[in-house]
Design an enzyme around this catalytic site. Sequence first.
Site, mmCIF file in Angstrom:
data_model
loop_
_atom_site.group_PDB
_atom_site.id
_atom_site.type_symbol
_atom_site.label_atom_id
_atom_site.label_comp_id
_atom_site.label_asym_id
_atom_site.label_seq_id
_atom_site.Cartn_x
_atom_site.Cartn_y
_atom_site.Cartn_z
ATOM 1 N N SER A 85 0.624 -1.336 0.065
ATOM 2 C CA SER A 85 -0.123 -0.078 -0.117
ATOM 3 C C SER A 85 1.011 1.276 -0.038
ATOM 4 C CB SER A 85 -0.831 0.117 1.384
ATOM 5 O OG SER A 85 -0.192 -0.232 2.451
ATOM 6 N N ASP A 250 -6.243 7.517 8.549
ATOM 7 C CA ASP A 250 -6.249 6.383 8.970
ATOM 8 C C ASP A 250 -5.323 6.089 10.053
ATOM 9 O OD1 ASP A 250 -3.811 5.977 7.700
ATOM 10 O OD2 ASP A 250 -4.893 4.278 6.218
ATOM 11 N N HIS A 253 -1.063 5.089 7.146
ATOM 12 C CA HIS A 253 -0.474 5.406 6.128
ATOM 13 C C HIS A 253 -0.063 6.773 5.954
ATOM 14 C CE1 HIS A 253 -2.940 1.626 4.893
ATOM 15 N NE2 HIS A 253 -1.655 1.372 4.273
#
Length: 342
Positions: A85, A250, A253
């Site tokens: 990610s 979040d 990240h």
Amino acid sequence: MSRARVARRIAAGAAYGGGGIGLVGAAAVGLLIAEVQLAKRQVGNHGRGVQVPSANGLYGRVFAERPATEVAESEPLRFAMLGDSTAAGQGVHRARQTPGALLASGLAAVAERPVELRNVALPGAMSDDLDRQVAEILSDPDWVPDVCVVMIGANDVTHRMPATRSVRHLSAAVRRLRTAGAEVVVGTCPDLGTIEPVNQPLRYLARRASRQLAAAQTIGTVEQGGRTVSLGDLLGPEFLANPRELFGPDNYHPSAEGYATAAMAVLPTLCASLGLWPEEERPDVSRREGFLPVARAAAQAAEEGGTEVTAAMPTGPRGPWALLKRRKRRRVATQDPTPLNI
């Protein structure tokens, strides 16, 4: 046992098919179950199926449109991003904020030629997904990358993949890409001990596991002819001191500024791998650069973000040697990609 010795053992196990070497001892697992579950509830969704902005396309188009007499080369450089990610750019909403776009923009500015980016990174991916990603990148015989950046490892730690298995997959991916003719730069495992919702003792163990894996990744990558840049410390003091600025919504990240910080560290090594960055004849002792056994260089790099490790002398009294460098970071203007049919 020193981090260099642990990293050397992990890399040797990966190379010679040794058994799994865990990053967190089995005795600690029971103690950590409650902490892990709490952290999972508090951090954002970072699994497969998450949508990220597509940054695929052409960067530095202005160089392609300039007369041939004004540029050394107008044919686009082919640049591929692989990994998880973080490589995909989860946590931001605009293509130009992703690490792929940031690096492609910077590479185009330094090379003064267009750069075509293809990003196959997958949110939630672990190192065993690199085999699929490499196959996808190399599936088009008319598009072989000039350079690749791989950012992987965080999910290996959180899913407790044996470190030897993790490094084995990464080393195989680097070897395949190098055999195809691409330069390879690996952004090693970030320091998961900086994630804000993670409490002690999980924070300490996450930091130790992250840095052990990062050091072992460095050995495996350098032995296959790639270069590494440590991301651990970039997600360390800077991120810890500025969590609201450098982490995304979040709390897991990076934010746009966080990705820019990481990209600034990777860009000089990315450019150097293609011969586009000025190289000093000797390591800068004042910046604590120098030649070291690869395991020691890997361990030191894991402690300081933005530190590059690349192969040097093939052998020495304690095995292969490497060059440890601390390059100056460079920020460049970013841009949105020009879409291509790829």
